[in-house]
Design an enzyme around this catalytic site. Structure first.
Site, PDB file in Angstrom:
ATOM      1  N   LYS A  11       0.781  -1.260   0.007  1.00  0.00           N
ATOM      2  CA  LYS A  11       0.127   0.179  -0.146  1.00  0.00           C
ATOM      3  C   LYS A  11       0.717   1.272   0.064  1.00  0.00           C
ATOM      4  O   LYS A  11       2.125   1.133   0.083  1.00  0.00           O
ATOM      5  CB  LYS A  11      -0.929   0.127   1.314  1.00  0.00           C
ATOM      6  N   TYR A  51     -12.462  -2.038  -3.272  1.00  0.00           N
ATOM      7  CA  TYR A  51     -12.754  -2.073  -2.050  1.00  0.00           C
ATOM      8  C   TYR A  51     -14.449  -1.913  -1.915  1.00  0.00           C
ATOM      9  O   TYR A  51     -14.882  -1.710  -0.769  1.00  0.00           O
ATOM     10  CB  TYR A  51     -12.113  -1.169  -0.896  1.00  0.00           C
ATOM     11  N   PHE A  59     -15.360   3.428   7.609  1.00  0.00           N
ATOM     12  CA  PHE A  59     -13.786   3.768   7.185  1.00  0.00           C
ATOM     13  C   PHE A  59     -13.793   4.018   5.640  1.00  0.00           C
ATOM     14  O   PHE A  59     -12.522   4.124   5.286  1.00  0.00           O
ATOM     15  CB  PHE A  59     -12.714   2.934   7.806  1.00  0.00           C
ATOM     16  N   THR A  93      -4.873  -7.646  10.758  1.00  0.00           N
ATOM     17  CA  THR A  93      -5.295  -6.064   9.990  1.00  0.00           C
ATOM     18  C   THR A  93      -4.828  -5.175  10.964  1.00  0.00           C
ATOM     19  O   THR A  93      -4.098  -4.078  10.547  1.00  0.00           O
ATOM     20  CB  THR A  93      -6.845  -6.159   9.768  1.00  0.00           C
ATOM     21  N   ASN A 114      -1.559   0.051   6.790  1.00  0.00           N
ATOM     22  CA  ASN A 114      -0.942  -1.492   7.405  1.00  0.00           C
ATOM     23  C   ASN A 114      -0.198  -2.235   6.446  1.00  0.00           C
ATOM     24  O   ASN A 114      -0.196  -3.247   6.387  1.00  0.00           O
ATOM     25  CB  ASN A 114      -2.156  -2.155   7.937  1.00  0.00           C
ATOM     26  N   HIS A 117      -1.946  -5.289   1.731  1.00  0.00           N
ATOM     27  CA  HIS A 117      -3.118  -5.959   1.430  1.00  0.00           C
ATOM     28  C   HIS A 117      -3.010  -7.215   1.221  1.00  0.00           C
ATOM     29  O   HIS A 117      -2.011  -7.385   0.122  1.00  0.00           O
ATOM     30  CB  HIS A 117      -4.406  -5.187   0.581  1.00  0.00           C
ATOM     31  N   GLU A 128      -9.805 -10.587  -7.082  1.00  0.00           N
ATOM     32  CA  GLU A 128      -8.935  -9.587  -7.131  1.00  0.00           C
ATOM     33  C   GLU A 128      -7.643  -9.704  -8.105  1.00  0.00           C
ATOM     34  O   GLU A 128      -7.305  -8.718  -8.578  1.00  0.00           O
ATOM     35  CB  GLU A 128      -8.331  -9.603  -5.602  1.00  0.00           C
TER      36      GLU A 128
HETATM   37  P1  CMP Z   1      -7.281  -4.639   3.960  1.00  0.00           P
HETATM   38  O1  CMP Z   1      -6.716  -6.087   4.030  1.00  0.00           O
HETATM   39  O2  CMP Z   1      -6.679  -3.899   2.662  1.00  0.00           O
HETATM   40  O3  CMP Z   1      -8.952  -4.375   3.834  1.00  0.00           O
HETATM   41  C1  CMP Z   1      -9.551  -3.419   4.053  1.00  0.00           C
HETATM   42  C2  CMP Z   1      -8.851  -2.269   4.812  1.00  0.00           C
HETATM   43  O4  CMP Z   1      -9.603  -1.403   5.168  1.00  0.00           O
HETATM   44  C3  CMP Z   1      -7.928  -2.974   5.839  1.00  0.00           C
HETATM   45  O5  CMP Z   1      -6.896  -3.691   5.102  1.00  0.00           O
HETATM   46  C4  CMP Z   1      -7.432  -1.587   6.584  1.00  0.00           C
HETATM   47  O6  CMP Z   1      -6.345  -1.156   5.804  1.00  0.00           O
HETATM   48  C5  CMP Z   1      -8.638  -0.917   6.264  1.00  0.00           C
HETATM   49  N1  CMP Z   1      -9.278  -0.377   7.699  1.00  0.00           N
HETATM   50  C6  CMP Z   1      -9.414   0.801   7.999  1.00  0.00           C
HETATM   51  N2  CMP Z   1      -9.932   0.939   9.118  1.00  0.00           N
HETATM   52  C7  CMP Z   1     -10.324  -0.561   9.721  1.00  0.00           C
HETATM   53  C8  CMP Z   1     -11.125  -0.957  10.579  1.00  0.00           C
HETATM   54  N3  CMP Z   1     -11.608  -0.286  11.402  1.00  0.00           N
HETATM   55  N4  CMP Z   1     -11.530  -2.722  10.434  1.00  0.00           N
HETATM   56  C9  CMP Z   1     -10.849  -3.266   9.309  1.00  0.00           C
HETATM   57  N5  CMP Z   1     -10.303  -2.568   8.408  1.00  0.00           N
HETATM   58  C10 CMP Z   1      -9.995  -1.258   8.370  1.00  0.00           C
END
Ligand code: CMP
Length: 141
Positions: A11, A51, A59, A93, A114, A117, A128
């Protein structure tokens, strides 16, 4: 276990921190092979579509803004049980809950920023991967 493919994204925060090589090395050490990769700047429409499953989540807007805040590195990983293996290498996550030694525990700052993905199921992996790559762009070996 069977041979699988999964979709991985470094990311914008991971690209900004210059840890693409570190992340790729962790995949390779875990026995995952990179069979396609592309650095790209996502458009808002692409990030919203990718997404889309999270569209109703609180979020979602911030997630889309963050995902278009800079380039991402998108790759397809292949290996035995690749979907789960990649999730093990990434960690939870929320980096605060991620196991020590995982990408997110070691490199991530927050649940949003984070670093990586990874697809969460074989079905989502297929969807995906097709979102970013055509079959002819994959180089299995
Ligand atoms: P990802 O695995 O890319 O899938 C969805 C993304 O939403 C997740 O990683 C996080 O980067 C983002 N995200 C932000 N806030 C939250 C939350 N409260 N719970 C889960 N995902 C979140």
């Amino acid at each position: 276990m069977s041979l699988e493919r999964t979709l991985s994204i470094v990311k914008p925060d991971g690209v900004r921190k210059n840890v693409i090589g570190d992340v790729f090395h962790r995949f390779e050490k875990a026995g995952l092979r990179i069979v396609a990769a592309r650095m790209m700047q996502l458009t808002q429409a692409q990030a919203e579509a990718f997404y889309g499953v999270h569209r109703a989540r609180p979020f979602f807007r911030d997630l889309v803004s963050y995902m278009i805040s800079g380039p991402v590195m998108v790759q397809v990983l292949e290996g035995e049980g690749a979907v789960l293996k990649n999730r093990d290498v990434m960690g939870a996550t929320d980096p605060k809950k991620a196991a020590p030694g995982t990408i997110r525990a070691d490199l991530a700052d927050s649940i949003e920023q984070n670093v990586v993905h990874g697809s969460d199921s074989a079905d989502n992996a297929a969807r995906e991967i097709a979102f970013f790559f055509s079959e002819t762009e994959l180089c299995p070996r």
